[in-house]
Design a protein around this motif. Structure first.
Motif, PDB file in Angstrom:
ATOM      1  N   GLU A  64      33.803  87.580  18.356  1.00  0.00           N
ATOM      2  CA  GLU A  64      34.684  86.152  18.669  1.00  0.00           C
ATOM      3  C   GLU A  64      35.177  86.070  17.080  1.00  0.00           C
ATOM      4  N   THR A  70      31.323  80.353  21.693  1.00  0.00           N
ATOM      5  CA  THR A  70      30.135  81.064  21.270  1.00  0.00           C
ATOM      6  C   THR A  70      28.957  80.835  22.219  1.00  0.00           C
ATOM      7  N   VAL A  87      26.400  88.538  20.240  1.00  0.00           N
ATOM      8  CA  VAL A  87      27.899  88.025  19.729  1.00  0.00           C
ATOM      9  C   VAL A  87      27.783  88.161  18.308  1.00  0.00           C
TER      10      VAL A  87
END
Length: 295
Positions: free
Chosen positions: A54, A63, A73
């Motif tokens: 991201e 998120t 992530v």
């Protein structure tokens, strides 16, 4: 109180707690509609077997949703003021790594090696991109040769229209070609400006890019191909010949020969750049590349 960050009440509480002031120079507009965020993750097609990158997590609204449905992530945040906020809002998610860095100046492969437990897992990029740096980030990701399967971005609607445009339309240009050469582009849905804090001046759109198994056309030199396409759109109202003759002045002396030989393969230099498909630009650049080498 709902746990989701992306609500007007929760977002306001977080901003007040940290006395956070938006920086216009960083294009900070935070989503306050969790349904939009869930539609983004659905569009990205995420599963618990996939890793996600991201860019620009803000206070962690997207998120949070990514962490719920993916393996791991990595979120790149350039604004140091947001780091303590993200540590707070994402405290419960041990599958999230916040990296304080400018993604345009970062060795992404190295960061992935440091943070992803399984670097062989399918890789997705999902982000609410700041308007001012959208194009450089997307092109950087494309040219970094990362093992990305898909990229799902929320960005300014006008840019989304340009990325997904087809030949013969007003939005079609060198950006359309630069991205569609590597990726299949699909405009997923429109996002109204009313679901952001602060509210931007224009609507946004979510675009889904899927990596092609091979580029959209065969070219002898990718760098020369992109140089030709950029030149062809230098002045949209001018013909291909007029634009190309400015960038490649050496072709002027042999206009008749070039015009004739290109016409034989279906390229009319009196056309405008916006009418040519990627495949036609490939024919044009391959021809010009060989021709310029022989001069």
């Amino acid at each position: 109180m709902t746990k989701d960050i992306a609500t007007p009440i929760r977002t306001t509480e977080i901003l007040k707690k940290y006395n956070f002031l938006f920086k216009k120079s960083l294009g900070q507009n935070f989503l306050i509609d969790r349904n939009i965020l869930r539609r983004i993750t659905e569009t990205a097609g995420l599963t618990k077997e996939m890793n996600v990158i991201e860019i620009g997590p803000g206070i962690g609204a997207l998120t949070e949703q990514l962490a719920k449905v993916s393996k791991q992530v990595i979120a790149f945040e350039i604004d140091q003021r947001l780091l303590p906020i993200l540590s707070d809002t994402l405290y419960d998610y041990d599958n999230v790594a916040i990296v304080h860095a400018d993604i345009l100046k970062t060795d992404i492969m190295q960061v992935m090696a440091e943070h992803f437990e399984d670097t062989t897992a399918p890789l997705k990029v999902v982000a609410n991109l700041p308007y001012y740096v959208t194009t450089p980030i997307i092109l950087q990701l494309l040219h970094a040769h990362l093992p990305i399967d898909t990229m799902t971005f929320m960005l300014q609607k006008e840019v989304a229209d340009r990325i997904s445009a087809i030949p013969g339309t007003k939005s079609y240009g060198s950006l359309s070609i630069a991205i569609q050469f590597y990726m299949k582009a699909e405009l997923a849905f429109i996002v109204p400006k009313t679901v952001f804090m602060p509210q931007p001046n224009v609507d946004s759109a979510v675009i889904h890019l899927t990596k092609r198994k091979t580029p959209a056309a065969e070219v002898n030199s990718e760098s020369f191909f992109f140089e030709v396409t950029r030149s062809a759109f230098a002045q949209r109202r001018k013909t291909l010949w007029n634009n190309l003759a400015v960038r490649f002045p050496e072709i002027k002396k042999q206009k008749d020969k070039i015009t004739s030989e290109l016409a034989a393969i279906g390229i009319d230099l009196t056309r405008r750049g916006e009418t040519l498909s990627i495949q036609e630009f490939a024919l044009l650049s391959n021809f010009l590349g060989k021709f310029c080498e022989q001069i």
